[in-house]
Design an enzyme around this catalytic site. Structure first.
Site, mmCIF file in Angstrom:
data_model
loop_
_atom_site.group_PDB
_atom_site.id
_atom_site.type_symbol
_atom_site.label_atom_id
_atom_site.label_comp_id
_atom_site.label_asym_id
_atom_site.label_seq_id
_atom_site.Cartn_x
_atom_site.Cartn_y
_atom_site.Cartn_z
ATOM 1 N N GLN A 1 -8.187 10.492 8.571
ATOM 2 C CA GLN A 1 -6.883 11.172 8.646
ATOM 3 C C GLN A 1 -6.690 12.076 7.420
ATOM 4 O O GLN A 1 -6.228 13.212 7.526
ATOM 5 C CB GLN A 1 -5.767 10.130 8.722
ATOM 6 C CG GLN A 1 -4.385 10.699 8.455
ATOM 7 C CD GLN A 1 -3.270 9.705 8.699
ATOM 8 O OE1 GLN A 1 -2.932 9.458 9.839
ATOM 9 N NE2 GLN A 1 -2.686 9.141 7.652
ATOM 10 N N ASP B 1 -6.995 5.369 5.504
ATOM 11 C CA ASP B 1 -7.123 6.266 6.658
ATOM 12 C C ASP B 1 -7.903 7.498 6.210
ATOM 13 O O ASP B 1 -7.376 8.605 6.151
ATOM 14 C CB ASP B 1 -5.732 6.653 7.179
ATOM 15 C CG ASP B 1 -4.990 5.446 7.694
ATOM 16 O OD1 ASP B 1 -5.454 4.838 8.657
ATOM 17 O OD2 ASP B 1 -3.951 5.090 7.102
ATOM 18 N N SER C 1 -2.130 -2.946 5.733
ATOM 19 C CA SER C 1 -1.825 -2.122 6.899
ATOM 20 C C SER C 1 -0.592 -2.709 7.582
ATOM 21 O O SER C 1 -0.419 -3.925 7.603
ATOM 22 C CB SER C 1 -3.007 -2.172 7.876
ATOM 23 O OG SER C 1 -2.616 -1.716 9.152
ATOM 24 N N SER C 2 0.236 -1.829 8.147
ATOM 25 C CA SER C 2 1.415 -2.330 8.872
ATOM 26 C C SER C 2 0.974 -3.204 10.040
ATOM 27 O O SER C 2 1.674 -4.121 10.452
ATOM 28 C CB SER C 2 2.234 -1.156 9.405
ATOM 29 O OG SER C 2 2.586 -0.309 8.346
ATOM 30 N N GLY D 1 0.844 -1.203 0.000
ATOM 31 C CA GLY D 1 0.000 0.000 0.000
ATOM 32 C C GLY D 1 0.874 1.246 0.000
ATOM 33 O O GLY D 1 0.660 2.187 -0.771
ATOM 34 N N HIS D 2 1.910 1.262 0.879
ATOM 35 C CA HIS D 2 2.857 2.386 0.899
ATOM 36 C C HIS D 2 3.576 2.497 -0.449
ATOM 37 O O HIS D 2 3.724 3.569 -1.009
ATOM 38 C CB HIS D 2 3.950 2.162 1.961
ATOM 39 C CG HIS D 2 3.479 2.222 3.374
ATOM 40 N ND1 HIS D 2 3.588 1.149 4.225
ATOM 41 C CD2 HIS D 2 2.956 3.231 4.095
ATOM 42 C CE1 HIS D 2 3.135 1.494 5.418
ATOM 43 N NE2 HIS D 2 2.742 2.749 5.370
#
Ligand code: PAF
Length: 280
Positions: A153, A150, A185-186, A36-37
């Site tokens: 956020q 997120d 997600s981490s 995702g990152h």
């Protein structure tokens, strides 16, 4: 790839890039990088001359000390991933570098911070806003990339940029999912094999909610979903909300469509997971 832990080295190098007329794309992270990152980073690299990534596990955005302690960290592995995607500069500071003094600034994001993550994680968004503002001041990016996973956020950061007149374009990127639908997600790293196997239920439940909009009002869908989770012994549903996609306020009918999303936070074992999808 340049790797810096100090603000001064980072600012000096970025000033050089700017003097050469290079556009800077920025992806802020807390590390434990996943696809995702990397998806955000590939896009930032494509749309700018220079890709800057930050890795900083920001202590002031954790309202739960245990969550901070257990947050996954693997800087060496992250560096390898960043080399592979040709990241130009990694800024990876220690806590003292970012916060030489105690920070007590308090943002007011109004209605946006009183619902969902804001209500369940007091102080979280204030901590996010403080670090993101500081990172934007240091990096001075032309564009900064954030994922829709997120979503609240993202709304807070857009508001921060507007309130503080920060000259950056916020680029929104779709949630990247595993093949079985689980949002990347981490925190997924911390799931046991058994929990990982059942985690896609979150995305399934969100899609089930979406599939009932023609015959149910939001309250009925919420009730249906709460019942589904009540039958799942491993999950604890923190909230499921159906809200408009701008102010993120709960809706009682579909009048605000299009622009309505379903948002969820669950505890699965010791891991807290969030996800959201567009409903209409
Ligand atoms: O989304 C995250 O990883 C963090 O909240 C962020 C934006 C890097 C701020 O610490």
């Amino acid at each position: 790839m340049n790797i810096f832990s100090t603000i001064s080295d980072t600012v000096k190098t970025l000033d050089q890039y700017r003097n050469e007329g290079k556009a800077i794309g920025f992806v802020p992270t807390m590390g434990a990088l996943h696809d995702g990152h990397l998806d955000l980073m590939r896009r930032a690299k494509k749309e700018n001359d220079v890709l800057v990534v930050s890795i900083f596990v920001n202590p002031i955005q954790f309202n739960n000390p245990d969550d901070l302690k257990k947050y996954p960290r693997d800087l060496e592995k992250d560096k390898k991933s960043l080399e592979e995607i040709n990241c130009d500069l990694l800024f990876s500071p220690e806590v003292n570098e970012m916060y030489p003094e105690t920070v007590d600034y308090k943002y007011d994001f109004g209605k946006l911070e009183n619902v969902m993550e804001g209500a369940f994680r007091p102080g979280h968004f204030n901590g996010v806003a403080i670090v993101v503002k500081k990172l934007f001041d240091i990096i001075g990016p032309d564009k900064a990339y954030f994922g829709e996973k997120d979503y609240q956020q993202l709304a807070i950061i857009k508001k921060l940029v507007e309130m503080e007149n920060i000259p950056v374009q916020i680029v929104t990127c779709p949630t990247v999912r595993e093949k079985d639908g689980l949002a990347m997600s981490s925190r997924n790293e911390r799931l046991t094999a058994e929990e990982r196997a059942i985690a896609p239920f979150i995305f399934q439940a969100l899609n089930d909610a979406k599939s009932h909009i023609n015959e149910m009002v939001p309250e009925e869908i919420k009730f249906r979903l709460q019942n589904q989770f009540a039958d799942q012994p491993h999950f604890e549903l923190e909230y499921f909300e159906i809200a408009d996609d701008r102010e993120l306020q709960p809706v009682i009918n579909w009048n605000k469509a299009p622009g309505i999303r379903g948002f969820m936070a669950v505890q699965l074992g010791n891991v807290r997971l969030i996800d959201n999808i567009r409903i209409i």
